[in-house]
Structures are given as C-alpha cells and as structure tokens.
Write a protein that holds these residues in place. Structure first.
Motif, short mmCIF file in Angstrom:
data_model
loop_
_atom_site.label_atom_id
_atom_site.label_comp_id
_atom_site.label_asym_id
_atom_site.label_seq_id
_atom_site.Cartn_x
_atom_site.Cartn_y
_atom_site.Cartn_z
N MET A 184 34.45 -0.49 -7.22
CA MET A 184 35.16 -1.66 -6.72
C MET A 184 35.93 -1.29 -5.46
SD MET A 184 36.61 -3.38 -10.18
CE MET A 184 37.44 -4.74 -9.38
N ILE A 218 31.76 -2.25 3.47
CA ILE A 218 31.58 -3.58 2.92
C ILE A 218 32.39 -3.72 1.63
CG2 ILE A 218 29.87 -5.12 1.82
CD1 ILE A 218 27.80 -3.84 3.70
N ARG A 227 33.25 -4.62 -2.08
CA ARG A 227 32.41 -4.80 -3.25
C ARG A 227 33.26 -5.24 -4.44
NH1 ARG A 227 28.94 0.69 -3.32
NH2 ARG A 227 31.01 1.62 -3.45
N TYR A 228 32.75 -6.17 -5.16
CA TYR A 228 33.39 -6.62 -6.41
C TYR A 228 34.87 -6.93 -6.23
CZ TYR A 228 29.16 -4.68 -8.32
OH TYR A 228 27.86 -4.39 -8.58
N ASP A 229 35.21 -7.59 -5.12
CA ASP A 229 36.63 -7.92 -4.97
C ASP A 229 36.92 -9.30 -5.54
OD1 ASP A 229 35.31 -9.42 -3.14
OD2 ASP A 229 36.64 -8.97 -1.46
#
Lengths: 133, 495
Positions: free
Chosen positions: B181, B189, B191-193
């Motif tokens: 995360m 980039i 991710r999974y925010d």
C-alpha cells in the motif's frame, strides 16, 4: 471456522485490482493469498468442527471494541484526556462492574499519567479539545 | 582474538550508566510484561517505540533486547505458579513446574529456572558472538536474488513455527500485500490508497503491531478477567540434590536451545519441547516426569533461553528473525535507520557488540534480581486483569496517535485490532503478518532488481548457488517442523 472464509473473501477483491507494472507484485500476492485462503478454508472444513461457542463469548470483546471506537471518535471533539478518562471509566464501571470510587481514581490517574508522559515529557500534540491548556 | 577485543569495546559501551540503566529497565519491563497477562513482549516493544524515538539506536536496541529475554523469564513465573504459560515457549515448564508448586516447591522451581536461564543465556550469547560474525561475512556476497530468497526463507520460517503452516503463510502473504500500500517505490504510482491521502504513506509498522499484539490481545483476553490464586514462593535457592539433578539438563538444554534457536524455522517453543523430551528419554526414572521432576523445569528453561540468544543470530547477521518478538525488534531497527543484515557487523559494529555485551550483563541482572525478588514478581500475578486491560487500551491509542499525530492511524488501530482479535481467537499467527509488512519493500525491490538483472528470467533465483541454497532452506523449513511434529507425537503415543 466461517471466519476463515470471511477473512479470505474480505482480502480478495482488495488485491485483485491490478495496475500494470507496479501492480504485478500486489496482483501476485493477491492471487497467492486467495489460493492459500482457499486451501486454509478447505482444511478448516475438512477438520472436525470445534466445540460450539458459549453464547455471549463475543459480547464483551465487542463492547470493549465499541468503547474504544467511541473514545477514538471523541479524541478530536473533546480531547485526549477527557476521551480516555471516559473510556476507562466506562470499561471499569460498565464492563467490569467495579466500584465507582476506585474506578474514578484509576481512570483519572491513568489519563493524567498518559498526558504527562506524552504531552509534557515527549511533547506530542495529543488532541487537547475544548478543555485543553 | 578479534571477537574478544570487539567484545571488550562492547563492554566499554554497554557499561556506561545510561546503557546499564536501559538494560536494567529492559529486563525489568520484560519480566513485568512476561508476568502480566494480555500484553506480550512484542506489544510492549511496539508501544515503547514512540517513547524511544529520542534515544540513540544502541540504547533502544539494548532496551528491546532486555524486554525480549526478560519476558522469557516472566513467562516462567506464570507457568510455574498458576500453570498459565505466558509464552508458548514455557508450556513445557508448566508441566513439571506447576506440579512442583503444588508440592510447595515453587521456590525451587523458580530458582533452578533462573539459574538455568542465566547459564543458557550466557552460553547462548557466547555462541552468538562466535557464530554471527562469520555468517554475516558470508552474507556480504549477497545480491538482489539472494535477498529475495532470504526474505522468502524468513517468512516461510516464521510461518512454519505456528500451529498451522498454511495459516502462517496466509498471514505472511497478507502482510506482504499490506506492505504494497502507498506510493510505489520505483515508479511513484499510488497503490491501494482507496482515494485517501493518508494511505499514500502505506500502513505504519507500529500501527499494525500495536493493533494486533496490543488491542487484539486485550480483546481476546478480556473475557476471562478474573483474578487467579497464586502459589507462595519460598526457598528459592536449590538444594544440593536439586542442583545435582539439574546440572546436566541445564547444560544439554543450553546447547539444544541455541542450536534450534539459530535455525530460522524453529525458535524457543520447539527448543523447549525437544529439551523436555530429551530429558525424559535420558532420565533413569521417566515416570517422575509430569509429577514435579526438577529436570523437567531445568532442561526446557535453559533451552528456551538458549534459543532466545540463538534466534538473534539469523536476525543480526542475515536480517531474518526467528520469532514474533525478534520480528518486531527488526522492524524497530529499520525505523531507527539501522538496516539489519550482513552489513550490520561492519557498518554498525559498535552497536552490535554493545548489544552482545549488554545481553551478558542483562542475564546477570536477571539472575540477581530473581533469586531474591521472585516472590515480589509473583505478587504481580494477583493483580486482576480487569484493572489492567483498560489502561493498556488507552496506551495503545496514545502510542499509535503519537506516532505521526494522525487520527487516521487510530482508525487503523481499531480495524486491525478487531482483525487481531479474530486471528487470535481462531488461532492464526500474527507475527508473520507483521514481518511481511516489514519486509515487503525489501522483497519487492529485490525481486524487481533481480528480474531486471536477468532480463525477466525467473531462473536467476535458482541459478545462483547461494540463492538456490536459501530457497532450499525455505523448503526445508516447511518440511522440518512437520517431521518434528511427527517425531514429537511418537513417544507420547507409546508413553
């Protein structure tokens, strides 16, 4: 052991969302996680089911979790000290059915001590709330 | 002798008043934490992390190591006095130790455990001193593929310790996944925010540890918050007969413990099992075991302390922890900017040797403290848990909030606290999850760098001999505990 499935299922959609490049490894993790969770689920189903839970075994932990949630909700509006004081008092008196006076003293003592350690000594800006200095 | 002169430098560093104080504080806290229910050494270290940010890494490491081996001894007190092993590594102690307590010999059991732990701890630390540096030197030749295989080995090894290898692996991979995360380290980039700005930094290791080991533990323990009867402690010094019976079990236990502790797949729990079985096999009269045989306390106690030192070998020299608590110490070191691994013995030599010296000092402090004070610690046991757990929750909130002054981390605390409770309840190991989170960035960068080196050819991991060897160890780590389990069950069936 239904939780095995719940945990697995909850993890699944989260990790499947793939972005190219940086997403490759999370995707691999997700896939492995799903496979392993499925295997664990199968294992849980195949093994003899555990003795049925005593009713109400979840009640107290949920109560404590709820109280903690409420305390975190209260952190910003009423401040750390007041919020933690109320949390401790509620747990001592309501969850543990202790006498009021020792509970008040203990709750006040602990919240004051935490305030001293974190705010005075370590200078951490815990939320002060309307009663804060 | 190189190691000797470095050890002397270590003593010089460890014997400063500040570091002695840290060492003393560490073993004291460790012992208290080991005795009190509901808060283990892993949670204690995680909760202390925000408080130790002002310290230098050496002081912090001395403190954490003190908590680590101090708690081993605290767990002994609870197993002997109330037959509730605080840590799984003291389960074997409770078999004969509790019987001794029922016979009014709790003092002797605790005394021999303290002496055995001291001897094993000292021998183990000397072993650590001799084994870790050469291992680290060898590991200096590691490139990205080796690091990748090392992380695989570490995770598999820790997963293999628990009750179910499969559950351990699930927890480990979940930790790795959580570690992805936030902002991607190579391309940048997010991710999974989930659209939340505060998740861009990923999940802090402290938050996860405090949530799982602190709040989760409290939630699973608050149901049985009643006080328990505690046995009286007297006559702590062992008699001549006790000593004669325990001498060899302590010696054997120390060696067994250290060797098993070094193997990343094993750890203190298996070490104490093996020591108990060995003593029972060697005893002239095995029927005394389970009825208060002092050998059954001495052997496993020496063994779990030997293993505690042994487990530091892979952690310090390779960066692969052998237990949940060493996993948390590893994470703490990373937060302090020290990268555990082969370079530690060269780049942070003074820190490592000060730690080793402080462990020798700490073992002495434990012995001196416990012979006269075992009774005092035993009294801590009568504090009911219902008075303890609410303040623990308050400490968890304060600790997590102060980490980065964010209310969002408190939400994570609640969420992962609930996860931790369920994991605990259904016997899922939590340590692999924390380790996965800690090692995830290393894992990912090692994997990507390796594949860049090999132009995307995955055989790079088996084509390089060191890397292939580590992966083979990981495979062994999966197989060995299963074999050990089968071996363990065998004598019980015949008994």
């Amino acid at each position: 052991m239904g939780v095995v499935w719940v945990l697995g299922a909850r993890a699944m959609p989260m990790w499947e969302r793939e972005t190219p490049g940086p997403g490759w490894l999370p995707f691999a993790f997700g896939a492995v996680l799903i496979a392993l969770s499925l295997a664990a689920g199968v294992q849980a189903l195949l093994s003899p089911s555990p003795a049925p839970e005593a009713p109400g075994a979840f009640r107290k932990p949920l109560l404590v979790l709820g109280a903690t949630l409420a305390a975190v909700l209260g952190l910003e509006p009423i401040g750390f000290v007041a919020s933690v004081f109320l949390l401790l008092l509620a747990l001592f008196v309501l969850a543990e059915r202790k006498k009021l006076l020792p509970s008040l003293l203990a709750a006040a003592g602990v919240s004051a001590a935490l305030h001293l350690i974190f705010v005075t000594w370590l200078a951490v800006p815990l939320p002060a709330g309307p009663f804060g200095s | 002798m190189d190691a000797f002169s470095q050890l002397m430098m270590g003593f010089a560093a460890a014997l400063t008043p500040g570091h002695i104080a840290m060492c003393f504080l560490g073993v004291l806290l460790g012992q208290v934490v080991g005795v009190l229910p509901g808060i283990g050494p892993a949670a204690a270290i995680a909760l202390l992390l925000p408080i130790t940010f002002g310290l230098d890494p050496t002081s912090a490491l001395i403190l954490f190591a003190g908590i680590y081996y101090g708690s081993q001894y605290g767990g002994t007190l609870t197993s002997v006095l109330i037959s509730v092993p605080g840590e799984s590594s003291t389960v074997m102690t409770s078999i004969d130790g509790y019987q001794m307590a029922l016979q009014g010999r709790a003092g002797a059991a605790l005394g021999i455990a303290a002496i055995g732990s001291f001897i094993a701890g000292t021998l183990g630390t000397i072993g650590l001193m001799l084994v870790a540096p050469p291992l680290a030197k060898m590991a200096l030749a590691f490139g990205p593929p080796e690091y990748f295989s090392l992380v695989v080995l570490g995770l598999v090894a820790l997963a293999a310790v628990g009750s179910s290898v499969l559950k351990g692996l699930v927890a480990g991979v979940a930790g790795l996944a959580l570690g992805t995360m936030g902002i991607d380290p190579q391309v940048g980039i997010p991710r999974y925010d989930f659209g939340q700005v505060w998740l861009l930094d990923g999940i802090e290791f402290i938050v996860l540890t405090v949530a799982l080991f602190g709040l989760g533990e409290v939630l699973s323990g608050c149901n049985d918050a009643a006080a328990r009867p505690v046995a009286k402690v007297k006559d702590v010094l062992p008699t001549r007969e006790d000593w004669q019976r325990s001498r060899w079990p302590i010696a054997r236990g120390s060696v067994i413990g250290f060797v098993i502790g070094v193997l990343p797949a094993a750890g203190a729990t298996i070490a104490s099992f093996v020591a108990y079985i060995v003593e029972k096999k060697l005893a002239k009269d095995p029927s005394r075991f389970g009825k208060g045989a002092i050998e059954g306390v001495a052997g496993p106690e020496a063994s779990n302390n030997g293993a505690a030192s042994g487990a530091l070998v892979p952690m310090l020299s390779l960066g692969v922890p052998g237990s949940g608590t060493t996993a948390v110490i590893l994470g703490a070191l990373i937060m302090f900017g020290v990268r555990p691994g082969p370079e530690m013995f060269t780049t942070n030599a003074s820190l490592v040797w000060a730690l080793i010296a402080s462990m020798l000092i700490g073992n002495l402090i434990l012995l001196v403290m416990n012979l006269p004070l075992a009774g005092v610690f035993a009294r801590l046991l009568s504090v009911p848990y219902s008075w303890l757990y609410p303040p623990i929750i308050a400490l968890c909130i304060a600790g997590v909030y102060s980490q980065s002054n964010s209310i969002e981390d408190c939400w994570l605390l609640i969420g992962f606290g609930a996860v931790g409770w369920l994991m605990r309840r259904y016997d899922w190991p939590m340590a692999p999850m924390v380790l996965g989170l800690v090692l995830s960035p290393l894992f990912e960068s090692a994997l990507r760098q390796s594949l860049t080196l090999s132009l995307g050819d995955p055989t790079i991991f088996v084509a390089r001999p060191l890397s292939a060897g580590l992966l083979a160890c990981a495979a062994l780590a999966l197989v060995v505990p299963l074999a050990a389990l089968a071996w363990q069950r065998r004598p019980r069936r015949t008994a």
